[in-house]
Design a protein around this motif. Structure first.
Motif, PDB file in Angstrom:
ATOM      1  N   LYS A 193      36.085  71.669 -37.580  1.00 33.66           N
ATOM      2  CA  LYS A 193      35.670  72.587 -38.877  1.00 33.66           C
ATOM      3  C   LYS A 193      34.578  72.390 -39.533  1.00 33.66           C
ATOM      4  O   LYS A 193      34.341  71.301 -40.087  1.00 33.66           O
ATOM      5  CB  LYS A 193      37.004  72.598 -39.623  1.00 33.66           C
ATOM      6  CG  LYS A 193      37.046  73.944 -40.589  1.00 33.66           C
ATOM      7  CD  LYS A 193      38.095  73.517 -41.567  1.00 33.66           C
ATOM      8  CE  LYS A 193      38.036  74.604 -42.632  1.00 33.66           C
ATOM      9  NZ  LYS A 193      39.144  74.619 -43.579  1.00 33.66           N
ATOM     10  N   VAL A 194      33.786  73.464 -39.513  1.00 34.27           N
ATOM     11  CA  VAL A 194      32.410  73.093 -40.017  1.00 34.27           C
ATOM     12  C   VAL A 194      32.182  74.014 -41.315  1.00 34.27           C
ATOM     13  O   VAL A 194      32.930  75.235 -41.349  1.00 34.27           O
ATOM     14  CB  VAL A 194      31.231  73.746 -39.137  1.00 34.27           C
ATOM     15  CG1 VAL A 194      29.912  73.665 -39.965  1.00 34.27           C
ATOM     16  CG2 VAL A 194      31.224  72.827 -37.895  1.00 34.27           C
ATOM     17  N   SER A 195      31.811  73.384 -42.409  1.00 38.05           N
ATOM     18  CA  SER A 195      31.436  74.311 -43.813  1.00 38.05           C
ATOM     19  C   SER A 195      30.028  74.556 -44.124  1.00 38.05           C
ATOM     20  O   SER A 195      29.160  73.389 -43.950  1.00 38.05           O
ATOM     21  CB  SER A 195      32.229  73.678 -44.863  1.00 38.05           C
ATOM     22  OG  SER A 195      31.945  74.439 -46.119  1.00 38.05           O
ATOM     23  N   ILE A 196      29.534  75.538 -44.039  1.00 40.43           N
ATOM     24  CA  ILE A 196      28.030  75.948 -44.061  1.00 40.43           C
ATOM     25  C   ILE A 196      27.684  76.731 -45.808  1.00 40.43           C
ATOM     26  O   ILE A 196      28.669  77.396 -46.124  1.00 40.43           O
ATOM     27  CB  ILE A 196      27.548  77.214 -43.145  1.00 40.43           C
ATOM     28  CG1 ILE A 196      27.796  76.489 -41.714  1.00 40.43           C
ATOM     29  CG2 ILE A 196      26.184  77.114 -43.346  1.00 40.43           C
ATOM     30  CD1 ILE A 196      27.058  75.453 -41.241  1.00 40.43           C
ATOM     31  N   THR A 197      27.028  76.092 -46.331  1.00 39.19           N
ATOM     32  CA  THR A 197      26.603  76.440 -47.947  1.00 39.19           C
ATOM     33  C   THR A 197      25.293  77.158 -47.829  1.00 39.19           C
ATOM     34  O   THR A 197      24.271  76.192 -47.401  1.00 39.19           O
ATOM     35  CB  THR A 197      26.992  75.633 -48.733  1.00 39.19           C
ATOM     36  OG1 THR A 197      28.206  75.079 -48.956  1.00 39.19           O
ATOM     37  CG2 THR A 197      26.656  76.131 -50.375  1.00 39.19           C
ATOM     38  N   LEU A 198      24.949  78.373 -48.088  1.00 41.03           N
ATOM     39  CA  LEU A 198      23.795  79.020 -48.311  1.00 41.03           C
ATOM     40  C   LEU A 198      23.560  78.984 -49.834  1.00 41.03           C
ATOM     41  O   LEU A 198      24.124  79.462 -50.419  1.00 41.03           O
ATOM     42  CB  LEU A 198      23.918  80.169 -47.736  1.00 41.03           C
ATOM     43  CG  LEU A 198      22.587  81.097 -47.872  1.00 41.03           C
ATOM     44  CD1 LEU A 198      21.257  80.540 -47.336  1.00 41.03           C
ATOM     45  CD2 LEU A 198      22.722  82.460 -47.319  1.00 41.03           C
ATOM     46  N   THR A 199      22.662  78.331 -50.191  1.00 44.84           N
ATOM     47  CA  THR A 199      22.016  78.432 -51.800  1.00 44.84           C
ATOM     48  C   THR A 199      20.599  79.118 -51.803  1.00 44.84           C
ATOM     49  O   THR A 199      19.478  78.870 -51.195  1.00 44.84           O
ATOM     50  CB  THR A 199      21.819  77.108 -52.286  1.00 44.84           C
ATOM     51  OG1 THR A 199      23.070  76.176 -52.133  1.00 44.84           O
ATOM     52  CG2 THR A 199      21.481  76.973 -53.628  1.00 44.84           C
ATOM     53  N   ASN A 200      20.694  79.707 -52.877  1.00 43.42           N
ATOM     54  CA  ASN A 200      19.346  80.765 -53.292  1.00 43.42           C
ATOM     55  C   ASN A 200      18.739  79.898 -54.305  1.00 43.42           C
ATOM     56  O   ASN A 200      19.278  79.707 -55.334  1.00 43.42           O
ATOM     57  CB  ASN A 200      19.800  82.121 -53.875  1.00 43.42           C
ATOM     58  CG  ASN A 200      18.684  82.815 -54.265  1.00 43.42           C
ATOM     59  OD1 ASN A 200      17.560  82.340 -53.893  1.00 43.42           O
ATOM     60  ND2 ASN A 200      18.852  84.286 -54.543  1.00 43.42           N
ATOM     61  N   THR A 201      17.536  79.314 -53.670  1.00 46.91           N
ATOM     62  CA  THR A 201      16.615  78.544 -54.540  1.00 46.91           C
ATOM     63  C   THR A 201      15.473  79.241 -55.309  1.00 46.91           C
ATOM     64  O   THR A 201      14.680  78.744 -55.882  1.00 46.91           O
ATOM     65  CB  THR A 201      16.253  77.205 -54.184  1.00 46.91           C
ATOM     66  OG1 THR A 201      15.420  77.627 -52.892  1.00 46.91           O
ATOM     67  CG2 THR A 201      17.557  76.281 -53.625  1.00 46.91           C
TER      68      THR A 201
END
Length: 300
Positions: free
Chosen positions: A59-67
């Motif tokens: 199970k993979v968790s991906i977090t995309l952050t706007n910098t």
């Protein structure tokens, strides 16, 4: 007495071990060593974490952050999961015209504000390794056809009036994160249905409308934006420019095949995708230029 207490304790400890063993076999086991990686790019970053695993499934968790300083609208992310994705949450997959798969927001999480993040998860079987890279692959593009813009007068008093701007999508695909720039022969003083969109006055008699809660115009549907204004004659809207956020298919293509092979105007391309269920390979072709000779590139 002490002997009996000792026997009871041994029996209780043994039962605890049996119960723990049963529970471990009934639930997925966590990975012995957590896999994680961080990727930092201009204006955004991506974090990869394996949060659970059992057998050949992770199970993979991906977090995309706007910098960056501006919102990321209708985000789309290309990467190779290095395995077979079996299910996913808070994300979906889409394909280019050349059948290249990428990941796309789920609609309700389409915008990532500055200093904010969005997280999605998926199951992957037989993952060979952590992905090498991640690339935001959306772009804002002008829509040259497939829509209409109309203005109607709902009520009026002297030069003042209440009106409605209607944007109609006449295609079979949604128009996502739309922006409309247009000229008028009247002045807009207020958007009365602010839930529909926001308005920016670019210069006298020139405006930009941007969808808010109606940021997606569904196929063969319309959005309506109420406003108040001042007119001199029959209201007219001219010089409309509608833009939307779509997948940058040339970018996705070049990520896989390189810059030299990404100029699809100068080549003839074949794409194959194996379907395990039917045990067959589906083929598609790309040949924009139907004159002259073509080069065939092979990617193993």
């Amino acid at each position: 007495m002490k002997f009996n207490q000792r026997i009871n304790r041994i029996i209780a400890d043994s039962l605890s071990l049996v119960m723990a063993s049963s529970m471990m076999s009934a639930f997925p086991a966590f990975a012995e060593e957590t896999k994680s990686a961080d990727f930092v790019y201009d204006d955004y970053s991506v974090s990869y974490n394996v949060t659970d695993s059992w057998g050949s499934t992770e199970k993979v968790s991906i977090t995309l952050t706007n910098t960056g300083e501006n919102p990321i609208e209708n985000w789309m992310l290309y990467f190779d999961p290095n395995g077979e994705v079996t299910s996913m949450w808070d994300v979906k997959t889409a394909s280019t015209a050349n059948n290249i798969t990428y990941f796309k927001n789920a609609g309700y999480n389409s915008t990532v504000a500055p200093d904010s993040s969005v997280t999605f998860n998926y199951f992957v079987d037989n993952c060979e390794s952590i992905p090498d890279s991640y690339t935001l692959c959306q772009k804002r593009a002008e829509k040259s056809e497939g829509y209409d813009v109309d203005v109607i007068v709902d009520s009026s008093w002297g030069e003042g009036f209440n009106g409605t701007i209607i944007i109609t999508n006449s295609t079979d695909k949604p128009i996502e994160d739309w922006e409309l720039v247009f000229d008028t022969n009247f002045t807009i003083t207020e958007i009365t249905s602010s839930w529909s969109g926001t308005m920016t006055a670019l210069e006298p008699y020139s405006y930009m409308l941007k969808g808010s809660y109606t940021n997606v115009i569904e196929p063969n549907s319309s959005v309506r934006l109420g406003f108040s204004g001042v007119r001199d004659g029959e209201p007219i809207i001219t010089d409309t420019i509608l833009t939307e956020v779509v997948a940058d298919e040339d970018m996705i293509f070049s990520l896989i095949y390189g810059d030299e092979e990404s100029d699809i105007n100068n080549g003839f391309y074949a794409f194959g995708e194996y379907d395990e269920e039917s045990n067959a390979i589906g083929l598609s072709w790309s040949c924009p230029d139907n004159s002259g000779s073509f080069s065939i590139f092979e990617k193993s």
